[in-house]
Enzyme design. Structure first.
Site, short mmCIF file in Angstrom:
data_model
loop_
_atom_site.label_atom_id
_atom_site.label_comp_id
_atom_site.label_asym_id
_atom_site.label_seq_id
_atom_site.Cartn_x
_atom_site.Cartn_y
_atom_site.Cartn_z
N HIS A 112 0.85 -1.19 0.00
CA HIS A 112 0.00 0.00 0.00
C HIS A 112 0.89 1.25 0.00
O HIS A 112 2.03 1.20 0.48
CB HIS A 112 -0.89 0.05 1.25
N ALA A 165 14.93 -18.56 11.19
CA ALA A 165 13.63 -18.35 11.82
C ALA A 165 13.42 -16.89 12.20
O ALA A 165 14.34 -16.22 12.69
CB ALA A 165 13.52 -19.22 13.07
#
Length: 213
Positions: A112, A165
């Protein structure tokens, strides 16, 4: 120009247009069906095969999985995704062969505007007007994305890469690298010194023979 064509041209598009809502609805219904099915159901994989842009003969989504379009995602051979995969494939997403994802991986090929007025409006009928634009994601062969990795639009991840991770991948990662962090950065090359062959029991050598080639 259709709204989907605007996406692929890198232009601003209306995610609430009926054209795009219909495409997304088909994927969302398929995901609902898939997530509700038993993981041993032989018909389960076909539910996602029918909505994906392409997928290899051998693949497995543990589920639950959420695809925004499905038809904008192209996956190679021998793919595995663990629990809670989210794929915002407004732009196209390309995934190579022998790729595995840990739990809670998110591929976010959408965006956006930063300026609030450009991002969201309210028309005279009281309806929200939302503006989006999107960049593709490219993931190479033999890639492992560990748990809780987020990949943003515009990123190219090379071949033989491991993303640690919790990483947020905002920039390209070169071939053969271990990368991690927020933002994610290449840390070091992966070498034979990283081998874990010594953990394989002699009795399991035959079973893991395809991993040792």
């Amino acid at each position: 120009m259709t709204e989907e064509e605007k996406i692929f041209a890198g232009k601003m598009f209306d995610p609430r247009s009926q054209e795009l809502r219909d495409l997304k609805h088909r994927a969302h219904i398929a995901c609902q069906r898939y997530n509700a099915m038993d993981e041993y159901d032989p018909d389960r994989q076909q539910v996602l095969r029918e909505i994906l842009g392409r997928v290899g003969n051998t693949f497995y989504f543990q589920g639950p999985v959420q695809l925004n379009y499905g038809c904008h995602t192209f996956i190679g051979e021998n793919f595995f995704a663990n629990f809670n995969l989210t794929v915002m494939d407004d732009a196209r997403i390309y995934i190579g062969d022998h790729v595995c994802f840990g739990p809670n991986v998110s591929l976010m090929a959408t965006n956006h505007p930063l300026i609030a007025q450009e991002r969201m409006g309210l028309d005279e009928q009281g309806h929200t007007t939302m503006a989006e634009f999107a960049d593709e994601i490219h993931i190479g062969n033999n890639v492992w994305l560990a748990c809780n990795v987020v990949v943003l639009g515009g990123v190219h991840i090379g071949n033989n890469v491991v993303i640690g991770a919790g990483s947020v991948v905002t920039k390209d990662i070169p071939d053969n690298y271990l990368a991690f962090g927020t933002p994610c950065r290449p840390v070091r090359p992966i070498t034979q010194a990283d081998s874990k062959r010594d953990l394989i029991l002699e009795a399991d050598r035959e079973h893991f023979s395809y991993n040792l080639r």
